[in-house]
Scaffold this active site. Structure first.
Site, PDB file in Angstrom:
ATOM      1  N   ASN A   1      43.051  66.590  27.399  1.00 10.39           N
ATOM      2  CA  ASN A   1      44.034  67.689  27.946  1.00 10.39           C
ATOM      3  C   ASN A   1      44.367  68.645  26.902  1.00 10.39           C
ATOM      4  O   ASN A   1      44.739  68.410  25.906  1.00 10.39           O
ATOM      5  CB  ASN A   1      45.137  67.160  28.614  1.00 10.39           C
ATOM      6  CG  ASN A   1      44.745  65.885  29.653  1.00 10.39           C
ATOM      7  OD1 ASN A   1      43.707  65.893  30.270  1.00 10.39           O
ATOM      8  ND2 ASN A   1      45.680  64.901  29.591  1.00 10.39           N
TER       9      ASN A   1
ATOM     10  N   HIS B   1      44.334  64.864  20.923  1.00 11.36           N
ATOM     11  CA  HIS B   1      44.097  63.306  21.427  1.00 11.36           C
ATOM     12  C   HIS B   1      43.111  63.330  22.435  1.00 11.36           C
ATOM     13  O   HIS B   1      42.931  64.184  23.158  1.00 11.36           O
ATOM     14  CB  HIS B   1      45.283  62.800  21.623  1.00 11.36           C
ATOM     15  CG  HIS B   1      46.460  63.231  22.815  1.00 11.36           C
ATOM     16  ND1 HIS B   1      46.844  64.319  22.417  1.00 11.36           N
ATOM     17  CD2 HIS B   1      46.189  63.244  24.075  1.00 11.36           C
ATOM     18  CE1 HIS B   1      47.463  64.666  23.406  1.00 11.36           C
ATOM     19  NE2 HIS B   1      47.163  64.171  24.328  1.00 11.36           N
ATOM     20  N   PHE B   2      42.356  62.260  22.240  1.00 12.52           N
ATOM     21  CA  PHE B   2      41.373  61.867  23.419  1.00 12.52           C
ATOM     22  C   PHE B   2      41.920  60.526  23.961  1.00 12.52           C
ATOM     23  O   PHE B   2      42.223  59.722  23.162  1.00 12.52           O
ATOM     24  CB  PHE B   2      39.748  61.690  22.680  1.00 12.52           C
ATOM     25  CG  PHE B   2      39.016  62.965  22.828  1.00 12.52           C
ATOM     26  CD1 PHE B   2      39.820  64.139  21.926  1.00 12.52           C
ATOM     27  CD2 PHE B   2      37.915  63.165  23.528  1.00 12.52           C
ATOM     28  CE1 PHE B   2      39.006  65.162  21.949  1.00 12.52           C
ATOM     29  CE2 PHE B   2      37.430  64.403  23.270  1.00 12.52           C
ATOM     30  CZ  PHE B   2      37.808  65.364  22.742  1.00 12.52           C
ATOM     31  N   HIS B   3      41.823  60.429  25.255  1.00 21.02           N
ATOM     32  CA  HIS B   3      42.079  59.346  25.727  1.00 21.02           C
ATOM     33  C   HIS B   3      41.262  58.480  26.168  1.00 21.02           C
ATOM     34  O   HIS B   3      40.447  59.106  26.776  1.00 21.02           O
ATOM     35  CB  HIS B   3      42.924  59.710  27.326  1.00 21.02           C
ATOM     36  CG  HIS B   3      44.175  60.275  27.360  1.00 21.02           C
ATOM     37  ND1 HIS B   3      45.410  59.675  27.301  1.00 21.02           N
ATOM     38  CD2 HIS B   3      44.461  61.801  27.125  1.00 21.02           C
ATOM     39  CE1 HIS B   3      46.517  60.559  27.390  1.00 21.02           C
ATOM     40  NE2 HIS B   3      45.888  62.050  27.199  1.00 21.02           N
TER      41      HIS B   3
ATOM     42  N   GLN C   1      48.498  68.647  29.110  1.00 20.51           N
ATOM     43  CA  GLN C   1      48.630  68.462  27.649  1.00 20.51           C
ATOM     44  C   GLN C   1      50.267  68.518  27.379  1.00 20.51           C
ATOM     45  O   GLN C   1      51.050  69.282  27.845  1.00 20.51           O
ATOM     46  CB  GLN C   1      48.206  69.383  26.548  1.00 20.51           C
ATOM     47  CG  GLN C   1      48.359  68.957  25.362  1.00 20.51           C
ATOM     48  CD  GLN C   1      47.693  69.990  24.100  1.00 20.51           C
ATOM     49  OE1 GLN C   1      47.111  70.929  24.369  1.00 20.51           O
ATOM     50  NE2 GLN C   1      47.611  69.379  22.998  1.00 20.51           N
TER      51      GLN C   1
ATOM     52  N   ASP D   1      48.284  53.854  24.106  1.00 23.04           N
ATOM     53  CA  ASP D   1      48.888  54.725  24.747  1.00 23.04           C
ATOM     54  C   ASP D   1      50.125  54.023  25.017  1.00 23.04           C
ATOM     55  O   ASP D   1      50.314  52.912  25.735  1.00 23.04           O
ATOM     56  CB  ASP D   1      48.095  55.628  25.624  1.00 23.04           C
ATOM     57  CG  ASP D   1      48.927  56.753  26.302  1.00 23.04           C
ATOM     58  OD1 ASP D   1      48.363  57.977  26.311  1.00 23.04           O
ATOM     59  OD2 ASP D   1      49.928  56.527  26.606  1.00 23.04           O
ATOM     60  N   ILE D   2      51.345  54.658  25.011  1.00 21.87           N
ATOM     61  CA  ILE D   2      52.649  53.960  25.331  1.00 21.87           C
ATOM     62  C   ILE D   2      52.743  53.750  26.945  1.00 21.87           C
ATOM     63  O   ILE D   2      53.168  52.839  27.393  1.00 21.87           O
ATOM     64  CB  ILE D   2      53.977  54.849  24.939  1.00 21.87           C
ATOM     65  CG1 ILE D   2      55.105  53.925  24.855  1.00 21.87           C
ATOM     66  CG2 ILE D   2      54.157  55.984  25.933  1.00 21.87           C
ATOM     67  CD1 ILE D   2      56.410  54.493  23.795  1.00 21.87           C
TER      68      ILE D   2
HETATM   69  P1  5GP Z   1      48.864  64.186  27.061  1.00 22.50           P
HETATM   70  O1  5GP Z   1      49.626  64.508  28.484  1.00 22.50           O
HETATM   71  O2  5GP Z   1      49.279  65.133  26.035  1.00 22.50           O
HETATM   72  O3  5GP Z   1      47.094  64.525  27.289  1.00 22.50           O
HETATM   73  O4  5GP Z   1      48.776  62.938  26.425  1.00 22.50           O
HETATM   74  C1  5GP Z   1      49.961  62.424  25.760  1.00 22.50           C
HETATM   75  C2  5GP Z   1      49.920  60.914  25.808  1.00 22.50           C
HETATM   76  O5  5GP Z   1      50.771  60.438  24.720  1.00 22.50           O
HETATM   77  C3  5GP Z   1      50.490  60.517  27.128  1.00 22.50           C
HETATM   78  O6  5GP Z   1      49.500  59.504  27.764  1.00 22.50           O
HETATM   79  C4  5GP Z   1      51.814  59.408  26.558  1.00 22.50           C
HETATM   80  O7  5GP Z   1      51.801  58.232  27.344  1.00 22.50           O
HETATM   81  C5  5GP Z   1      51.640  59.254  25.080  1.00 22.50           C
HETATM   82  N1  5GP Z   1      52.669  59.070  24.242  1.00 22.50           N
HETATM   83  C6  5GP Z   1      53.817  60.133  24.355  1.00 22.50           C
HETATM   84  N2  5GP Z   1      54.788  59.668  23.463  1.00 22.50           N
HETATM   85  C7  5GP Z   1      54.043  58.352  22.904  1.00 22.50           C
HETATM   86  C8  5GP Z   1      54.713  57.581  22.028  1.00 22.50           C
HETATM   87  O8  5GP Z   1      55.511  57.758  21.402  1.00 22.50           O
HETATM   88  N3  5GP Z   1      53.957  56.569  21.642  1.00 22.50           N
HETATM   89  C9  5GP Z   1      52.565  56.378  22.064  1.00 22.50           C
HETATM   90  N4  5GP Z   1      51.969  55.171  21.623  1.00 22.50           N
HETATM   91  N5  5GP Z   1      52.019  57.200  22.989  1.00 22.50           N
HETATM   92  C10 5GP Z   1      52.932  58.297  23.439  1.00 22.50           C
END
Ligand code: 5GP
Ligand code: ZN
Length: 142
Positions: free
Chosen positions: A88, A101-103, A95, A32-33
């Protein structure tokens, strides 16, 4: 399979860079970035699916089947004290990317960057009320 405007589909296809952890026919895992904690990894199905609601059983099986081995690899590599797995769905739940996606978030201590709060309402519901809640869900299963 692929959705044209999807960030994670572009990462799977190598159109956008990522730090890859693992890949097979069904799964892609990468850093995750945001690195909420060190080693924070995202595991995604290669088949584009918006979130858990849209995911068919076959995709879920193929995809989640790889999660334990990735979790164990994180454990081996970073030696965390714990690991949270988080998914999420929809805006209120946090989300922000609409490809399932799963963290996998390794935990090191109470102030390591990951936090969540939930209330325990054990005394607020009777057993009968809990059974009514269960029935509402079981009757909705298709
Ligand atoms: P969400 O908030 O949808 O559960 O998680 C999305 C995740 O994607 C976030 O933790 C965010 O840091 C990650 N993310 C967003 N853009 C990028 C990207 O371009 N590359 C990577 N590796 N992760 C990303
Ligand atoms: Zn996608």
């Amino acid at each position: 399979m692929r959705h044209e405007d999807c960030l994670f589909c572009k990462i799977i296809d190598g159109e956008l860079p990522s730090a890859k952890v693992y890949e097979d026919d069904h799964v892609y895992a990468f850093m995750d970035i945001s690195q909420v904690t060190e080693g924070h990894t995202l595991v995604i199905p290669k088949k584009h699916t918006i979130n858990i609601y849209e995911t068919d059983e076959e995709t879920a099986k193929n995809f989640f089947g790889s999660v334990p081995k990735i979790a164990n690899a994180i454990k081996k590599a970073f030696n965390p004290v714990g690991l949270n797995i988080l998914n999420n769905n929809d805006i209120l739940a946090g989300q922000t990317v609409y490809h399932l996606h799963f963290h996998l978030i390794p935990r090191y201590d109470e102030n390591d960057g990951f936090d969540y709060k939930w209330t325990m309402n054990r005394d607020e519901y009777s057993q009968e009320e809990r059974e009514d809640l269960a029935k509402r869900i079981s009757q909705a299963i298709e």
